[in-house]
Scaffold this motif. Structure first.
Motif, PDB file in Angstrom:
ATOM      1  N   ILE A  11      -3.904 -10.967  -2.868  1.00 10.60           N
ATOM      2  CA  ILE A  11      -4.768 -11.335  -4.007  1.00 10.60           C
ATOM      3  C   ILE A  11      -6.237 -11.078  -3.665  1.00 10.60           C
ATOM      4  CG2 ILE A  11      -5.567 -13.279  -5.421  1.00 10.60           C
ATOM      5  CD1 ILE A  11      -2.628 -14.390  -5.037  1.00 10.60           C
ATOM      6  N   ALA A  12      -6.624 -11.479  -2.451  1.00  7.63           N
ATOM      7  CA  ALA A  12      -8.030 -11.287  -2.038  1.00  7.63           C
ATOM      8  C   ALA A  12      -8.368  -9.804  -1.923  1.00  7.63           C
ATOM      9  CB  ALA A  12      -8.271 -11.996  -0.703  1.00  7.63           C
ATOM     10  N   GLU A  13      -7.432  -9.029  -1.374  1.00  9.41           N
ATOM     11  CA  GLU A  13      -7.692  -7.587  -1.224  1.00  9.41           C
ATOM     12  C   GLU A  13      -7.684  -6.882  -2.585  1.00  9.41           C
ATOM     13  OE1 GLU A  13      -6.300  -6.506   3.304  1.00  9.41           O
ATOM     14  OE2 GLU A  13      -4.926  -6.007   1.689  1.00  9.41           O
ATOM     15  N   LEU A  14      -6.861  -7.397  -3.481  1.00 11.15           N
ATOM     16  CA  LEU A  14      -6.800  -6.806  -4.829  1.00 11.15           C
ATOM     17  C   LEU A  14      -8.146  -6.964  -5.542  1.00 11.15           C
ATOM     18  CD1 LEU A  14      -4.692  -5.451  -6.728  1.00 11.15           C
ATOM     19  CD2 LEU A  14      -4.271  -7.726  -7.691  1.00 11.15           C
ATOM     20  N   LYS A  15      -8.763  -8.135  -5.378  1.00 12.22           N
ATOM     21  CA  LYS A  15     -10.088  -8.360  -5.989  1.00 12.22           C
ATOM     22  C   LYS A  15     -11.094  -7.353  -5.433  1.00 12.22           C
ATOM     23  CE  LYS A  15      -9.567 -13.289  -6.827  1.00 12.22           C
ATOM     24  NZ  LYS A  15      -9.761 -14.598  -6.196  1.00 12.22           N
ATOM     25  N   GLU A  16     -11.035  -7.164  -4.118  1.00 13.17           N
ATOM     26  CA  GLU A  16     -11.945  -6.206  -3.484  1.00 13.17           C
ATOM     27  C   GLU A  16     -11.667  -4.789  -3.965  1.00 13.17           C
ATOM     28  OE1 GLU A  16     -14.595  -8.156  -2.249  1.00 13.17           O
ATOM     29  OE2 GLU A  16     -14.717  -6.255  -1.169  1.00 13.17           O
ATOM     30  N   PHE A  17     -10.379  -4.507  -4.162  1.00 17.58           N
ATOM     31  CA  PHE A  17      -9.977  -3.180  -4.634  1.00 17.58           C
ATOM     32  C   PHE A  17     -10.599  -2.900  -6.010  1.00 17.58           C
ATOM     33  CE2 PHE A  17      -6.871  -0.791  -7.263  1.00 17.58           C
ATOM     34  CZ  PHE A  17      -6.897   0.419  -6.594  1.00 17.58           C
ATOM     35  N   TYR A  18     -10.545  -3.905  -6.889  1.00 16.76           N
ATOM     36  CA  TYR A  18     -11.116  -3.711  -8.223  1.00 16.76           C
ATOM     37  C   TYR A  18     -12.644  -3.667  -8.187  1.00 16.76           C
ATOM     38  CZ  TYR A  18      -6.498  -4.182 -10.335  1.00 16.76           C
ATOM     39  OH  TYR A  18      -5.196  -3.968 -10.682  1.00 16.76           O
ATOM     40  N   ASN A  19     -13.225  -4.391  -7.213  1.00 18.07           N
ATOM     41  CA  ASN A  19     -14.693  -4.408  -7.112  1.00 18.07           C
ATOM     42  C   ASN A  19     -15.233  -3.133  -6.476  1.00 18.07           C
ATOM     43  OD1 ASN A  19     -14.986  -6.889  -8.273  1.00 18.07           O
ATOM     44  ND2 ASN A  19     -14.881  -7.993  -6.325  1.00 18.07           N
ATOM     45  N   SER A  20     -14.566  -2.734  -5.373  1.00 13.16           N
ATOM     46  CA  SER A  20     -15.181  -1.639  -4.603  1.00 13.16           C
ATOM     47  C   SER A  20     -14.192  -0.581  -4.126  1.00 13.16           C
ATOM     48  CB  SER A  20     -15.925  -2.234  -3.404  1.00 13.16           C
ATOM     49  OG  SER A  20     -15.049  -3.067  -2.668  1.00 13.16           O
ATOM     50  N   GLN A  21     -13.001  -0.579  -4.708  1.00 17.88           N
ATOM     51  CA  GLN A  21     -12.001   0.449  -4.383  1.00 17.88           C
ATOM     52  C   GLN A  21     -11.600   0.483  -2.907  1.00 17.88           C
ATOM     53  OE1 GLN A  21     -10.470   2.747  -6.835  1.00 17.88           O
ATOM     54  NE2 GLN A  21     -11.227   0.967  -7.917  1.00 17.88           N
ATOM     55  N   THR A  22     -11.781  -0.641  -2.204  1.00 14.94           N
ATOM     56  CA  THR A  22     -11.331  -0.690  -0.803  1.00 14.94           C
ATOM     57  C   THR A  22      -9.799  -0.784  -0.798  1.00 14.94           C
ATOM     58  OG1 THR A  22     -11.702  -3.055  -0.852  1.00 14.94           O
ATOM     59  CG2 THR A  22     -13.392  -1.727   0.226  1.00 14.94           C
ATOM     60  N   PRO A  23      -9.152  -0.146   0.190  1.00 12.79           N
ATOM     61  CA  PRO A  23      -7.684  -0.127   0.172  1.00 12.79           C
ATOM     62  C   PRO A  23      -7.054  -1.510   0.358  1.00 12.79           C
ATOM     63  CG  PRO A  23      -8.555   0.988   2.122  1.00 12.79           C
ATOM     64  CD  PRO A  23      -9.723   0.592   1.301  1.00 12.79           C
ATOM     65  N   ILE A  24      -5.849  -1.628  -0.144  1.00 15.81           N
ATOM     66  CA  ILE A  24      -5.102  -2.886   0.018  1.00 15.81           C
ATOM     67  C   ILE A  24      -4.162  -2.724   1.212  1.00 15.81           C
ATOM     68  CG2 ILE A  24      -3.511  -4.507  -1.096  1.00 15.81           C
ATOM     69  CD1 ILE A  24      -4.586  -3.391  -3.791  1.00 15.81           C
ATOM     70  N   SER A  25      -4.506  -3.361   2.309  1.00 15.77           N
ATOM     71  CA  SER A  25      -3.785  -3.078   3.566  1.00 15.77           C
ATOM     72  C   SER A  25      -2.329  -3.548   3.523  1.00 15.77           C
ATOM     73  CB  SER A  25      -4.518  -3.694   4.757  1.00 15.77           C
ATOM     74  OG  SER A  25      -4.479  -5.099   4.710  1.00 15.77           O
ATOM     75  N   VAL A  26      -2.044  -4.633   2.798  1.00 14.79           N
ATOM     76  CA  VAL A  26      -0.681  -5.172   2.827  1.00 14.79           C
ATOM     77  C   VAL A  26       0.344  -4.236   2.169  1.00 14.79           C
ATOM     78  CG1 VAL A  26      -1.385  -7.596   2.979  1.00 14.79           C
ATOM     79  CG2 VAL A  26      -1.021  -6.557   0.740  1.00 14.79           C
ATOM     80  N   LEU A  27      -0.121  -3.303   1.385  1.00 11.54           N
ATOM     81  CA  LEU A  27       0.813  -2.377   0.736  1.00 11.54           C
ATOM     82  C   LEU A  27       1.541  -1.491   1.753  1.00 11.54           C
ATOM     83  CD1 LEU A  27      -1.130  -1.057  -2.425  1.00 11.54           C
ATOM     84  CD2 LEU A  27       0.386  -3.029  -2.230  1.00 11.54           C
ATOM     85  N   LEU A  28       1.019  -1.448   2.967  1.00 10.06           N
ATOM     86  CA  LEU A  28       1.617  -0.565   3.988  1.00 10.06           C
ATOM     87  C   LEU A  28       2.810  -1.187   4.709  1.00 10.06           C
ATOM     88  CD1 LEU A  28      -1.696   0.811   5.551  1.00 10.06           C
ATOM     89  CD2 LEU A  28      -0.172   1.984   3.959  1.00 10.06           C
ATOM     90  N   PHE A  29       3.115  -2.437   4.410  1.00  9.51           N
ATOM     91  CA  PHE A  29       4.230  -3.081   5.106  1.00  9.51           C
ATOM     92  C   PHE A  29       5.527  -2.919   4.310  1.00  9.51           C
ATOM     93  CE2 PHE A  29       0.483  -5.877   6.275  1.00  9.51           C
ATOM     94  CZ  PHE A  29       0.209  -5.144   7.407  1.00  9.51           C
ATOM     95  N   HIS A  30       6.612  -2.627   5.024  1.00 11.86           N
ATOM     96  CA  HIS A  30       7.839  -2.214   4.333  1.00 11.86           C
ATOM     97  C   HIS A  30       8.997  -3.194   4.355  1.00 11.86           C
ATOM     98  CE1 HIS A  30       5.666   1.547   5.306  1.00 11.86           C
ATOM     99  NE2 HIS A  30       5.958   1.788   4.038  1.00 11.86           N
TER     100      HIS A  30
END
Lengths: 220, 202
Positions: free
Chosen positions: B115-134
């Motif tokens: 959730i925190a990374e998603l906010k940053e993603f929408y604010n500044s297009q920084t990647p969402i690191s948790v998406l890399l876990f499988h």
């Protein structure tokens, strides 16, 4: 087997390599008194904690044995000095723990009673050194997270074939032999227990009944 | 929850894995209803232990089927999939069906990071690191390895390279590090975060 008076063996039942390696990393940081030898025994695929500890106990000739969980990291770098010194000064001390209960609660649930560990000071780990003047808590039982012994007394794998109550049972076995069970008064915790935020209590009640039947009823 | 008596009617709406979760939840709630009737709602340590004993089989069943579904979602590496995981988590957690497994406490930390990374993603297009876990297994490994590496900083047994390499390998964000430090058994949180910031995010 001839007992090696200058050897300490850390015995762990292991089911997670990541935790085990981390635990060993902290053991390897400990200061070792001159002439003292360290051994680390990982018991893999133990059928129960008591069975695993018996296996470890029988395979080591070390006078001093530290039975501990893989998720416990020893922070007190003088741990070996302190444990060995306490044992050597008092042959009546059979087992040393990190947390204990002065009295076993009537329901057999260790964590439902008052637990002892800390002293009155709070010293940062970098500056801390245990002083025997800090004292010892005299307890009836200790938590299985870490249990150090200087005599080999069999673990009751006949009664406790799971992962609960082996610790409180062993505390009773040691006291039955006439030895003391103690916890050093810690003005800074000697360890960090990275246990999970939930207690795995699935079989706890079954073993609690076994414990009460075999120890509490006999004592009354 | 009502039982899905006629499964054929539902199979277009839910996958097999989802149906398995719904079945397990229904069974769990049935058991709780029975225990309630039998008066096992009593408080106290002994009553709690008895409840835990009786709920063991269904708890593990639910954990198993939920892991299967979460692993399928994690494989997708997408924001939508993480939203789905969040939905499952919130629904089952509200029913108090997850609180006895540490894996779900850990999952909650990752969901907070998401959730925190998603906010940053929408604010500044920084990647969402948790998406890399499988998988849940991978989440556990990354979680504990991160905690261990960070804790070593506190106790002065930290090879700097190992920590920097690990953070780089998984492209772990400062948000992730902050959440892990705050939620784990690390005493000097400020020292650890400041050290990692200076090593990896300066």
């Amino acid at each position: 087997m001839i007992v090696d008076e200058n050897k300490i063996c850390f015995i762990l039942c292991v089911n997670n390599a990541l935790f085990y390696e981390e635990c060993v990393r902290y053991i390897q940081q400990l200061l070792v008194p001159e002439g003292m030898q360290i051994e680390i025994l990982a018991v893999q695929e133990a059928t129960s904690m008591a069975a695993g500890y018996n296996e470890g106990m029988q395979s080591s000739d070390a006078k001093y044995k530290v039975y501990m969980h893989q998720d416990v990291f020893i922070i007190n770098r003088y741990f070996i000095y302190d444990i060995v010194s306490l044992f050597r000064k008092d042959a009546q001390i059979g087992m040393i723990g990190m947390v204990g209960n002065i009295a076993i609660p009537e329901n057999g649930v260790m964590w439902s009673g008052e637990r002892v560990k800390y002293g009155s000071k709070d010293i940062p780990w970098e500056e801390y050194r245990y002083d025997e003047k800090d004292g010892l808590w005299e307890v009836e039982c200790i938590d299985g997270l870490l249990m150090a012994t200087q005599y080999d007394i069999p673990w009751r794998e006949d009664l406790f074939d799971g992962w609960d109550f082996y610790d409180i049972s062993q505390s009773c076995e040691i006291r039955k032999k006439g030895y003391r069970v103690v916890v050093p008064v810690q003005n800074c915790s000697w360890y960090l227990h990275d246990d999970k935020p939930v207690l795995q209590l699935w079989d706890y009640n079954r073993y609690r009944r076994v414990f009460i039947d075999n120890y509490m009823r006999n004592e009354t | 929850m009502e039982h899905l008596e006629n499964k054929d009617a539902w199979k277009d709406m839910f996958s097999i894995e989802e149906m398995n979760i719904l079945d397990a939840v229904w069974e769990f709630e049935q058991l709780r209803a029975v225990m309630l009737q039998e008066g096992e709602e009593a408080a106290g340590i002994e009553a709690t232990l008895q409840r835990v004993e009786r709920e063991k089989a269904i708890s593990f069943q639910l954990k198993g089927v939920l892991f299967e579904q979460i692993n399928i979602l994690l494989e997708k590496e997408s924001i939508v999939a993480w939203y789905e995981i969040l939905t499952w988590y919130q629904w089952l957690n509200a029913k108090q069906l997850l609180h006895r497994f540490w894996e779900f406490h850990m999952l909650k930390i990752f969901l907070d990071v998401f959730i925190a990374e998603l906010k940053e993603f929408y604010n500044s297009q920084t990647p969402i690191s948790v998406l890399l876990f499988h998988s849940m297994t991978e989440l556990s490994e990354v979680y504990f390895t991160t905690v261990f590496l960070l804790r070593r900083i506190e106790y002065g047994i930290a090879p700097v390279d190992e920590i920097v390499d690990y953070i780089g390998k998984y492209r772990l964000s400062l948000i992730y590090i902050q959440h892990i430090v705050n939620e784990s058994k690390i005493n000097d949180k400020e020292k650890v975060i400041k050290t990692v910031e200076s090593w990896c995010f300066a």
